[in-house]
Design an enzyme around this catalytic site. Structure first.
Site, PDB file in Angstrom:
ATOM      1  N   VAL A  96      43.916  31.013   9.637  1.00 15.30           N
ATOM      2  CA  VAL A  96      42.734  31.954   9.243  1.00 15.30           C
ATOM      3  C   VAL A  96      41.675  30.766   8.971  1.00 15.30           C
ATOM      4  O   VAL A  96      41.973  29.831   8.390  1.00 15.30           O
ATOM      5  CB  VAL A  96      43.070  33.010   8.116  1.00 15.30           C
ATOM      6  CG1 VAL A  96      44.048  33.884   8.944  1.00 15.30           C
ATOM      7  CG2 VAL A  96      43.623  32.486   7.226  1.00 15.30           C
ATOM      8  N   SER A  97      40.778  31.331   9.118  1.00 14.91           N
ATOM      9  CA  SER A  97      39.447  30.369   8.674  1.00 14.91           C
ATOM     10  C   SER A  97      39.045  30.249   7.184  1.00 14.91           C
ATOM     11  O   SER A  97      38.579  29.112   6.722  1.00 14.91           O
ATOM     12  CB  SER A  97      38.187  30.768   9.467  1.00 14.91           C
ATOM     13  OG  SER A  97      38.314  30.822  10.837  1.00 14.91           O
ATOM     14  N   THR A  98      39.443  31.143   6.440  1.00  9.81           N
ATOM     15  CA  THR A  98      39.088  31.136   5.160  1.00  9.81           C
ATOM     16  C   THR A  98      40.171  31.701   4.080  1.00  9.81           C
ATOM     17  O   THR A  98      41.176  32.250   4.596  1.00  9.81           O
ATOM     18  CB  THR A  98      37.917  31.949   4.531  1.00  9.81           C
ATOM     19  OG1 THR A  98      38.146  33.382   4.844  1.00  9.81           O
ATOM     20  CG2 THR A  98      36.670  31.732   5.678  1.00  9.81           C
TER      21      THR A  98
END
Length: 191
Positions: free
Chosen positions: A9-11
């Site tokens: 996931v990005s964050t």
């Protein structure tokens, strides 16, 4: 043949749970799932680097979706090529694709290019929307909730930044920002 999984996931606020469950449902053991909470634009990721070290010839890396492996087409193709040279296949569950064979690699290449173009278009639309909103006078960021006039009035009474911050229950750095804004406004009036 062993199955390994990769989830990203990005964050740090996003959850890996759906991806991990999909990988486990596809037959990947929990201790063979490698995860990252980092942008797909960066190919230097701790989980991905560990995965590269663990896989061996004949293994298959399962990824829930193409964009979870990476965002940049060139980087993804390099990574897939690296796995291919090690004799490791990559399979994307959502798209039902794998990198085994010429046709699989061609389809992955095309989809990676489409994913990258989609990401760029999203960024363009976001920036266009931001520019349009600013032109209409919309302000971005948190709403101001500190009474600036009260801060400046207390300053005129001779109180220092620490005393004002304590009295109003705000941080001292906010007081200094308001002082500076007040000084700048006075300078513009005098000029």
């Amino acid at each position: 043949m062993r199955f390994f999984g990769y989830a990203r996931v990005s964050t740090s606020q996003q959850s890996l749970d759906i991806q991990i469950e999909a990988l486990k449902s596809a037959g990947v053991q929990k201790n063979r799932i490698f995860c990252d909470k980092a942008s797909g634009r960066q190919m230097k990721r701790e989980g991905l680097d560990l995965l590269r070290l663990k896989v061996e010839e004949g293994d298959v890396v399962l990824v829930k979706a193409l964009d979870r492996l990476g965002r940049d087409t060139a980087d993804m193709l390099q990574l897939i090529k690296e796995f291919d040279e090690m004799g490791v296949g990559v399979k994307f569950l959502d798209e039902g694709l794998d990198t085994k064979g010429t046709m699989g690699q061609m389809v992955v290449t095309i989809l990676a290019a489409v994913a990258q173009a989609e990401r760029r278009r999203i960024l363009e639309r976001t920036n266009e929307g931001r520019i349009e909103a600013k032109a209409k006078g919309i302000k971005f960021g948190r709403k101001r909730n500190i009474d600036r006039q009260k801060v400046l009035a207390l300053r005129k009474q001779g109180l220092g930044a620490t005393a004002i911050a304590n009295q109003l229950g705000i941080c001292r750095s906010s007081v200094y920002v308001i002082f500076k804004e007040g000084d700048d406004a006075i300078t513009h009036i005098v000029d």
